[in-house]
Design an enzyme around this catalytic site. Structure first.
Site, PDB file in Angstrom:
ATOM      1  N   CYS A   1      -2.817   1.216   3.384  1.00 35.28           N
ATOM      2  CA  CYS A   1      -2.083   1.693   2.209  1.00 35.28           C
ATOM      3  C   CYS A   1      -2.940   1.567   0.955  1.00 35.28           C
ATOM      4  O   CYS A   1      -2.764   0.656   0.143  1.00 35.28           O
ATOM      5  CB  CYS A   1      -0.769   0.948   2.026  1.00 35.28           C
ATOM      6  SG  CYS A   1       0.321   1.748   0.836  1.00 35.28           S
TER       7      CYS A   1
ATOM      8  N   CYS B   1       0.533   8.917   0.754  1.00 32.78           N
ATOM      9  CA  CYS B   1       0.602   7.672   0.007  1.00 32.78           C
ATOM     10  C   CYS B   1       1.730   7.788  -1.000  1.00 32.78           C
ATOM     11  O   CYS B   1       1.607   8.513  -1.988  1.00 32.78           O
ATOM     12  CB  CYS B   1      -0.726   7.413  -0.698  1.00 32.78           C
ATOM     13  SG  CYS B   1      -0.810   5.796  -1.477  1.00 32.78           S
TER      14      CYS B   1
END
Length: 409
Positions: free
Chosen positions: A172, A352
């Site tokens: 991430c 994202c």
């Protein structure tokens, strides 16, 4: 669900048709898809009894979710008919087609799926391992620290807050800056933002590698008054003195900066045993597993596939990437098992969810070529939106638990 046998008493004799290493999102998703396709004799190697939905840890650190809501028992997510071996993998011999397990046993396989994730290298930054969890240092990258992030944010009324991003690939990639925006938004709402210096340390030449979203994030950071240090990295921490060393790689200078809050993201790499295995990509200094970027098949061992954070793929390591990779691995593994050439292809899709405030989010979706690949083409995802925040907070978790992990999505 199949009941878990006590550790050390699992059935490991014989050669197993498919061995999956890793019981995170990647390993469980592929196992579920293979079971839905009728594959039997699947063995999953995973030592942990907890399964975490890690994308919510940023919101835990931002005071918008509880840590408890991100955890379920590992046994509850393992697909019916999959054998669970609760041990650590310690090595792979792809020539003999065996996996070395903790306890001294070997597990033989016909086909192997590598999905053990990556490791957090706290010790790679001098002083970080000793300081994290203490000395006003926290990190949303570990469940034991994420709630502490929120306590530190709530308790801060003045001083210097530093948010770091390592120079390695990481899971991430937007998380290091998302928590900075959540903190800044909280401080602004409580009318103390003008008394807090916020430093965001980014190793790259831009906040985000896709220009369309980078421009928006530059405006977000500027709106909060965040001091962005590009091409920079945290290289040392002194918890007792509450100081961090920031190195500017553009000119080689080092600056020691006192802090009152440090959200530190550690460097990350493949697990040490993966680095030492023949499956590691020689081109990866961090030991990630070699894989064809489209088929996800190992280039030297066609019976081996890799996906998720451990795979050396030129895309961001996210749960959304796993969601697209899992059907490719499952489908191509079925092709190989049936003597066919793999037909499924992964285009590098990743996404994202970039939270920019307590109730606003950008959804950045793109492929290997950094070309935007929107799931919702009629929605302007280059703008921070409340509906996208609601999507992340309330829609994606049940989709993950009931869709992705079950092989339905």
């Amino acid at each position: 669900m199949v009941a878990s046998p006590p550790p050390g008493n699992e059935t490991i004799a014989g050669r197993h048709r498919v061995v999956v290493i890793g019981g995170g999102s990647a390993g469980i998703s592929v196992s579920a898809r293979l079971r839905r396709a009728g594959v039997t004799d699947i063995t999953l190697v995973e030592p942990s009894d907890s399964h975490w939905y890690q994308p919510l840890w940023t919101l835990v650190g931002g005071g918008q979710a509880t840590l408890r809501s991100t955890r379920r028992a590992e046994a509850s997510v393992i697909p019916d008919g999959v054998r669970w071996i609760r041990r650590h993998a310690l090595g792979v011999d792809p020539e003999a087609r065996t996996v070395q397990l903790s306890g001294g046993d070997e597990l033989a396989y016909e086909h192997l799926v590598m999905a053990p994730g990556l490791q957090l290298d706290w010790g790679a930054v001098p002083g970080l391992a000793e300081a994290v969890g203490h000395d006003r240092v926290s990190s949303n990258y570990a469940p034991e620290y994420a709630p502490r992030t929120w306590e530190l944010i709530k308790g801060m009324r003045s001083g210097t807050a530093i948010f770091t991003h390592p120079a390695t690939p990481l899971k991430c990639g937007g998380a290091p800056q998302k928590i900075a925006y959540l903190a800044a938004d909280y401080w602004r709402r409580h009318k103390v933002l003008d008394r807090i210096r916020i430093i965001l340390v980014i190793p790259d030449t831009a906040l985000f590698k896709v220009p369309e979203w980078n421009h928006t994030l530059e405006r977000v950071a500027d709106g909060y008054g965040i001091e962005v240090r590009l091409r920079s990295e945290m290289t040392a921490v002194d918890g007792e003195r509450r100081e961090v060393v920031l190195t500017d790689h553009a000119n080689g200078t080092r600056e020691t900066v006192p802090y009152d809050l440090l959200h530190a993201v550690p460097p990350q790499s493949a697990p040490d045993w993966v680095k030492a295995s023949p499956l590691a990509d020689p081109a990866s200094p961090l030991g990630f597993v070699a894989a064809d970027k489209h088929t996800l098949q190992h280039p030297r061992y066609p019976e081996v596939f890799a996906l998720g954070d451990v795979a050396n793929l030129p895309t961001s390591k996210t749960g959304a990437a796993v969601r697209k990779q899992a059907p490719v691995v499952a489908g191509n593994l079925l092709d190989v098992m049936n003597g066919r050439t793999p037909t499924r292809r992964y285009d590098g899709y990743t996404s994202c969810p970039l939270v920019t405030a307590r109730d606003r989010m950008l959804l950045a979706e793109f492929d290997y070529d950094l070309k935007p690949s929107p799931t919702f083409p009629l929605i302007d995802t280059f703008k921070a939106r409340r509906d996208m925040w609601v999507f992340k907070r309330y829609v994606l978790p049940p989709v993950y638990w009931h869709g992705m992990l079950t092989g339905r999505l």
